[in-house]
Write a protein that holds these residues in place. Structure first.
Motif, PDB file in Angstrom:
ATOM      1  N   GLU A 132       0.842  -1.191   0.000  1.00 45.26           N
ATOM      2  CA  GLU A 132       0.000   0.000   0.000  1.00 45.26           C
ATOM      3  C   GLU A 132       0.878   1.242   0.000  1.00 45.26           C
ATOM      4  OE1 GLU A 132      -3.513  -2.190   2.646  1.00 45.26           O
ATOM      5  OE2 GLU A 132      -2.640  -0.298   3.357  1.00 45.26           O
ATOM      6  N   ALA A 133       0.375   2.321  -0.561  1.00 45.33           N
ATOM      7  CA  ALA A 133       1.131   3.575  -0.614  1.00 45.33           C
ATOM      8  C   ALA A 133       0.193   4.755  -0.426  1.00 45.33           C
ATOM      9  CB  ALA A 133       1.881   3.689  -1.938  1.00 45.33           C
ATOM     10  N   TRP A 134       0.698   5.785   0.254  1.00 49.36           N
ATOM     11  CA  TRP A 134      -0.052   7.026   0.497  1.00 49.36           C
ATOM     12  C   TRP A 134       0.836   8.215   0.162  1.00 49.36           C
ATOM     13  CZ3 TRP A 134       0.233   2.872   3.635  1.00 49.36           C
ATOM     14  CH2 TRP A 134      -0.958   2.241   4.021  1.00 49.36           C
ATOM     15  N   PRO A 135       0.337   9.192  -0.576  1.00 49.25           N
ATOM     16  CA  PRO A 135       1.104  10.412  -0.803  1.00 49.25           C
ATOM     17  C   PRO A 135       1.229  11.208   0.489  1.00 49.25           C
ATOM     18  CG  PRO A 135      -1.127  10.647  -1.645  1.00 49.25           C
ATOM     19  CD  PRO A 135      -0.987   9.222  -1.222  1.00 49.25           C
ATOM     20  N   VAL A 136       2.419  11.765   0.705  1.00 47.09           N
ATOM     21  CA  VAL A 136       2.690  12.562   1.902  1.00 47.09           C
ATOM     22  C   VAL A 136       2.986  13.992   1.456  1.00 47.09           C
ATOM     23  CG1 VAL A 136       4.184  12.859   3.908  1.00 47.09           C
ATOM     24  CG2 VAL A 136       3.592  10.558   3.124  1.00 47.09           C
ATOM     25  N   VAL A 137       2.122  14.914   1.841  1.00 41.73           N
ATOM     26  CA  VAL A 137       2.279  16.334   1.513  1.00 41.73           C
ATOM     27  C   VAL A 137       2.188  17.126   2.815  1.00 41.73           C
ATOM     28  CG1 VAL A 137       1.320  16.032  -0.812  1.00 41.73           C
ATOM     29  CG2 VAL A 137      -0.213  16.580   1.087  1.00 41.73           C
ATOM     30  N   PRO A 138       2.530  18.416   2.807  1.00 44.05           N
ATOM     31  CA  PRO A 138       2.472  19.186   4.050  1.00 44.05           C
ATOM     32  C   PRO A 138       1.118  19.091   4.732  1.00 44.05           C
ATOM     33  CG  PRO A 138       3.675  20.417   2.401  1.00 44.05           C
ATOM     34  CD  PRO A 138       3.115  19.203   1.704  1.00 44.05           C
ATOM     35  N   GLY A 139       1.175  18.842   6.044  1.00 47.10           N
ATOM     36  CA  GLY A 139      -0.035  18.661   6.835  1.00 47.10           C
ATOM     37  C   GLY A 139       0.048  17.383   7.634  1.00 47.10           C
ATOM     38  N   HIS A 140      -1.110  16.811   7.938  1.00 45.84           N
ATOM     39  CA  HIS A 140      -1.194  15.619   8.791  1.00 45.84           C
ATOM     40  C   HIS A 140      -1.826  14.474   8.025  1.00 45.84           C
ATOM     41  CE1 HIS A 140      -3.577  13.177  11.823  1.00 45.84           C
ATOM     42  NE2 HIS A 140      -2.316  12.941  12.160  1.00 45.84           N
ATOM     43  N   LEU A 141      -1.260  13.284   8.188  1.00 46.40           N
ATOM     44  CA  LEU A 141      -1.796  12.074   7.566  1.00 46.40           C
ATOM     45  C   LEU A 141      -1.799  10.955   8.589  1.00 46.40           C
ATOM     46  CD1 LEU A 141      -2.626  10.368   5.030  1.00 46.40           C
ATOM     47  CD2 LEU A 141      -0.163   9.956   4.686  1.00 46.40           C
ATOM     48  N   SER A 142      -2.947  10.312   8.773  1.00 40.88           N
ATOM     49  CA  SER A 142      -3.057   9.135   9.633  1.00 40.88           C
ATOM     50  C   SER A 142      -3.199   7.896   8.762  1.00 40.88           C
ATOM     51  CB  SER A 142      -4.275   9.236  10.565  1.00 40.88           C
ATOM     52  OG  SER A 142      -4.070  10.230  11.547  1.00 40.88           O
ATOM     53  N   ILE A 143      -2.479   6.844   9.134  1.00 40.82           N
ATOM     54  CA  ILE A 143      -2.506   5.593   8.381  1.00 40.82           C
ATOM     55  C   ILE A 143      -2.798   4.463   9.360  1.00 40.82           C
ATOM     56  CG2 ILE A 143      -1.176   3.984   6.977  1.00 40.82           C
ATOM     57  CD1 ILE A 143       0.544   6.334   6.082  1.00 40.82           C
ATOM     58  N   ALA A 198       7.086  20.779   5.039  1.00 37.69           N
ATOM     59  CA  ALA A 198       7.350  21.147   3.649  1.00 37.69           C
ATOM     60  C   ALA A 198       7.957  19.961   2.909  1.00 37.69           C
ATOM     61  CB  ALA A 198       8.290  22.346   3.573  1.00 37.69           C
ATOM     62  N   GLY A 199       7.673  19.906   1.608  1.00 35.60           N
ATOM     63  CA  GLY A 199       8.180  18.830   0.773  1.00 35.60           C
ATOM     64  C   GLY A 199       7.074  17.847   0.421  1.00 35.60           C
ATOM     65  N   HIS A 200       7.451  16.766  -0.235  1.00 34.64           N
ATOM     66  CA  HIS A 200       6.473  15.735  -0.556  1.00 34.64           C
ATOM     67  C   HIS A 200       7.183  14.406  -0.775  1.00 34.64           C
ATOM     68  CE1 HIS A 200       7.516  17.958  -4.270  1.00 34.64           C
ATOM     69  NE2 HIS A 200       7.587  16.756  -4.833  1.00 34.64           N
ATOM     70  N   GLY A 201       6.480  13.331  -0.420  1.00 34.79           N
ATOM     71  CA  GLY A 201       7.028  11.993  -0.541  1.00 34.79           C
ATOM     72  C   GLY A 201       5.900  10.983  -0.560  1.00 34.79           C
ATOM     73  N   VAL A 202       6.258   9.718  -0.431  1.00 32.68           N
ATOM     74  CA  VAL A 202       5.269   8.649  -0.442  1.00 32.68           C
ATOM     75  C   VAL A 202       5.559   7.684   0.697  1.00 32.68           C
ATOM     76  CG1 VAL A 202       4.361   6.683  -1.727  1.00 32.68           C
ATOM     77  CG2 VAL A 202       4.903   8.793  -2.934  1.00 32.68           C
ATOM     78  N   ALA A 203       4.543   7.357   1.482  1.00 32.37           N
ATOM     79  CA  ALA A 203       4.651   6.337   2.525  1.00 32.37           C
ATOM     80  C   ALA A 203       4.211   5.005   1.929  1.00 32.37           C
ATOM     81  CB  ALA A 203       3.764   6.694   3.720  1.00 32.37           C
ATOM     82  N   ILE A 204       5.037   3.985   2.107  1.00 30.07           N
ATOM     83  CA  ILE A 204       4.758   2.672   1.558  1.00 30.07           C
ATOM     84  C   ILE A 204       4.743   1.655   2.683  1.00 30.07           C
ATOM     85  CG2 ILE A 204       5.527   0.856  -0.014  1.00 30.07           C
ATOM     86  CD1 ILE A 204       6.805   3.000  -1.727  1.00 30.07           C
ATOM     87  N   ALA A 205       3.701   0.843   2.750  1.00 29.64           N
ATOM     88  CA  ALA A 205       3.560  -0.158   3.807  1.00 29.64           C
ATOM     89  C   ALA A 205       3.336  -1.529   3.203  1.00 29.64           C
ATOM     90  CB  ALA A 205       2.403   0.196   4.736  1.00 29.64           C
ATOM     91  N   TYR A 206       3.802  -2.530   3.940  1.00 29.65           N
ATOM     92  CA  TYR A 206       3.586  -3.928   3.587  1.00 29.65           C
ATOM     93  C   TYR A 206       2.788  -4.534   4.724  1.00 29.65           C
ATOM     94  CZ  TYR A 206       7.042  -2.797   0.124  1.00 29.65           C
ATOM     95  OH  TYR A 206       7.706  -2.190  -0.919  1.00 29.65           O
TER      96      TYR A 206
END
Length: 213
Positions: A132-143, A198-206
């Motif tokens: 699974e993957a989620w885009p990570v951008v400035p702010g808050h993300l719960s997974i 700031a910035g952007h990335g991707v969180a990837i989980a198995y």
């Protein structure tokens, strides 16, 4: 909140977790992504694409599903067309199914597209069932992934003020440069919360799946 699941043409392992995730999602199939509909037990409300890879058997099986046909020579992938249509139909959340693995250029392009989706204010998750993957951008993300799962954050740019909790090795307002491997192969211990300045990335989980998954 209206979640749309987009069926894409890559590999997909249908797990109990994936079935829960699609829940009451509305479904759009992108070209050969329709091949996943039967395994998921869903009937899409729309089927889009140039249909260069869908196959005649699928066309017969899903003859009653409304179709929008596009030329093969076009400036967008079938998946991008499906996502745009979901937005027009009021999507707030996206599940992009079958887009991980396979051709690297398509996977990388889809991850980039997921970042654009997130920057426009939509929640987005990509899944192959096993990954699974989620885009990570400035702010808050719960997974929400099972404890014991492996989790990595891949920087697509320099990340500033990255905080990470719910993992074995948490971070607090960390700077992670493009190409750094600091955020690879963490381990989930609870609800994962990611904060980014700031910035952007991707969180990837198995996801660590239960035996009956």
């Amino acid at each position: 909140m209206t979640c749309f699941a987009i069926l894409l043409g890559g590999d997909l392992s249908v797990t109990t977790r994936l079935r829960r995730q699609i829940g009451k999602a509305r479904i759009i199939a992108a070209d050969s992504g329709m091949m996943h509909a039967a395994a998921l037990g869903v009937t899409p409300e729309l089927w889009v694409g140039d249909f260069d890879s869908a196959g005649s058997e699928l066309a017969l099986q899903y003859a009653d599903v409304p179709r929008e046909t596009f030329p093969t020579d076009k400036d967008a992938t079938d998946g991008a067309i499906a996502i745009a249509e979901a937005m027009r139909r009021g999507a707030s959340d996206f599940l992009l199914l079958g887009g991980l693995g396979g051709q690297t250029d398509h996977t990388a392009g889809l991850l980039g597209q997921s970042l654009d989706i997130a920057r426009r204010g939509f929640r987005c998750c990509l899944s192959s069932g096993a990954e699974e993957a989620w885009p990570v951008v400035p702010g808050h993300l719960s997974i929400d992934v099972p404890a014991g799962s492996r989790l990595s954050i891949i920087p697509f740019s320099d990340l500033t003020g990255l905080s990470l909790t719910g993992v074995k090795w948490p971070l607090a307002e960390q700077t992670v440069g493009l190409g750094a491997t600091l955020t690879l192969s963490n381990v989930v211990t609870g609800q994962v919360d990611i904060m980014l300045q700031a910035g952007h990335g991707v969180a990837i989980a198995y996801p660590l799946l239960a035996p009956n998954d």
